[in-house]
Write an enzyme that holds these catalytic residues in place. Sequence first.
Site, PDB file in Angstrom:
ATOM      1  N   PRO A  10      12.883   0.384   7.578  1.00  6.84           N
ATOM      2  CA  PRO A  10      12.302   0.067   8.568  1.00  6.84           C
ATOM      3  C   PRO A  10      11.738   0.177   8.864  1.00  6.84           C
ATOM      4  CG  PRO A  10      12.907   2.745   8.183  1.00  6.84           C
ATOM      5  CD  PRO A  10      13.187   1.655   6.331  1.00  6.84           C
ATOM      6  N   ASN A  11      11.524  -0.817  10.290  1.00  5.60           N
ATOM      7  CA  ASN A  11       9.995  -1.231  10.975  1.00  5.60           C
ATOM      8  C   ASN A  11       9.538  -2.017   9.758  1.00  5.60           C
ATOM      9  OD1 ASN A  11      10.558   0.679  12.863  1.00  5.60           O
ATOM     10  ND2 ASN A  11       9.631   2.337  11.253  1.00  5.60           N
ATOM     11  N   ARG A  18       2.533  -5.135  13.425  1.00 10.78           N
ATOM     12  CA  ARG A  18       2.724  -3.047  13.358  1.00 10.78           C
ATOM     13  C   ARG A  18       1.755  -3.257  12.433  1.00 10.78           C
ATOM     14  NH1 ARG A  18       6.294  -0.495   8.714  1.00 10.78           N
ATOM     15  NH2 ARG A  18       5.751   1.733   9.660  1.00 10.78           N
ATOM     16  N   TYR A  23      -1.170  -2.462   7.119  1.00 14.93           N
ATOM     17  CA  TYR A  23       0.504  -2.815   6.524  1.00 14.93           C
ATOM     18  C   TYR A  23      -0.605  -4.877   5.973  1.00 14.93           C
ATOM     19  CZ  TYR A  23       2.516   0.719   7.661  1.00 14.93           C
ATOM     20  OH  TYR A  23       3.264   2.427   7.305  1.00 14.93           O
ATOM     21  N   ASN A  74      11.762  -1.425  -0.874  1.00 19.63           N
ATOM     22  CA  ASN A  74      10.308  -0.841  -0.050  1.00 19.63           C
ATOM     23  C   ASN A  74      11.241  -0.028   0.768  1.00 19.63           C
ATOM     24  OD1 ASN A  74       8.506   0.478   1.715  1.00 19.63           O
ATOM     25  ND2 ASN A  74       7.234  -1.457   1.778  1.00 19.63           N
ATOM     26  N   ALA A  77       9.783   4.806   6.095  1.00 17.73           N
ATOM     27  CA  ALA A  77       9.982   5.811   5.571  1.00 17.73           C
ATOM     28  C   ALA A  77      10.752   6.712   5.323  1.00 17.73           C
ATOM     29  CB  ALA A  77      10.408   5.871   7.363  1.00 17.73           C
ATOM     30  N   GLU A 101      10.217   1.448  -6.695  1.00 18.53           N
ATOM     31  CA  GLU A 101      10.215   1.474  -5.709  1.00 18.53           C
ATOM     32  C   GLU A 101       8.646   0.834  -5.425  1.00 18.53           C
ATOM     33  OE1 GLU A 101       9.800   5.655  -5.501  1.00 18.53           O
ATOM     34  OE2 GLU A 101       8.757   5.689  -3.043  1.00 18.53           O
ATOM     35  N   HIS A 103       5.508   0.168  -2.158  1.00 16.25           N
ATOM     36  CA  HIS A 103       5.095   0.407  -1.131  1.00 16.25           C
ATOM     37  C   HIS A 103       3.830  -0.300  -0.597  1.00 16.25           C
ATOM     38  CE1 HIS A 103       7.539   4.006  -0.327  1.00 16.25           C
ATOM     39  NE2 HIS A 103       6.818   4.428  -2.100  1.00 16.25           N
ATOM     40  N   ARG A 110      -2.410   9.148   2.552  1.00 16.25           N
ATOM     41  CA  ARG A 110      -2.257   8.761   4.066  1.00 16.25           C
ATOM     42  C   ARG A 110      -2.287  10.210   3.941  1.00 16.25           C
ATOM     43  NH1 ARG A 110       1.625   4.471   5.421  1.00 16.25           N
ATOM     44  NH2 ARG A 110       0.459   4.836   7.444  1.00 16.25           N
TER      45      ARG A 110
END
Length: 147
Positions: A10-11, A18, A23, A74, A77, A101, A103, A110
């Site tokens: 998502p996003n 964004r 990012y 990725n 969230a 995985e 990111h 964070r």
Amino acid sequence: MTTVLVANGPNLGRLGSREPEKYGSTSFDELAAHVMQWGSELGLEAVVRQSDDEAELVRWMHEAVDNGWQVVLNPAAFTHYSYALRDACALVTSAGLTLVEVHLTNPHAREEFRHTSVISGVASGTIAGFGVDSYRLGLEAVATRLA
Ligand code: DQA
């Protein structure tokens, strides 16, 4: 040619606009073009997808198992709380396929809620914190494991 599903949660379709300070300024379409180019340089056919829908991501993991596709994911969230996606990822790796995985940011640097990944424990490995290069490194990890 080996197919790699490069799935995005998502996003991530909003990349470019964004929170660019986190990012970066690369749009999702630009990222997809880079990923396909990096894949072909490594002898991999990259199928790049993005969804905001947990069920769709689960279905894509099932599709990867059924088709014998390697996966770069990725989870966005969903990384932090989707047991459904985790269980679908476990199907991929327990089928003997690689699942990396990735990111863009380093979630450990964070907010605290990002420090937990429910995906990492069933992934082949994790690459985080290198911006769009995380995807290139993820594809290299897939190619290296296949060699
Ligand atoms: C992300 C990190 C996640 O915490 C976040 O929810 C994202 C993107 C990354 O690529 O850095 O959407 O997966």
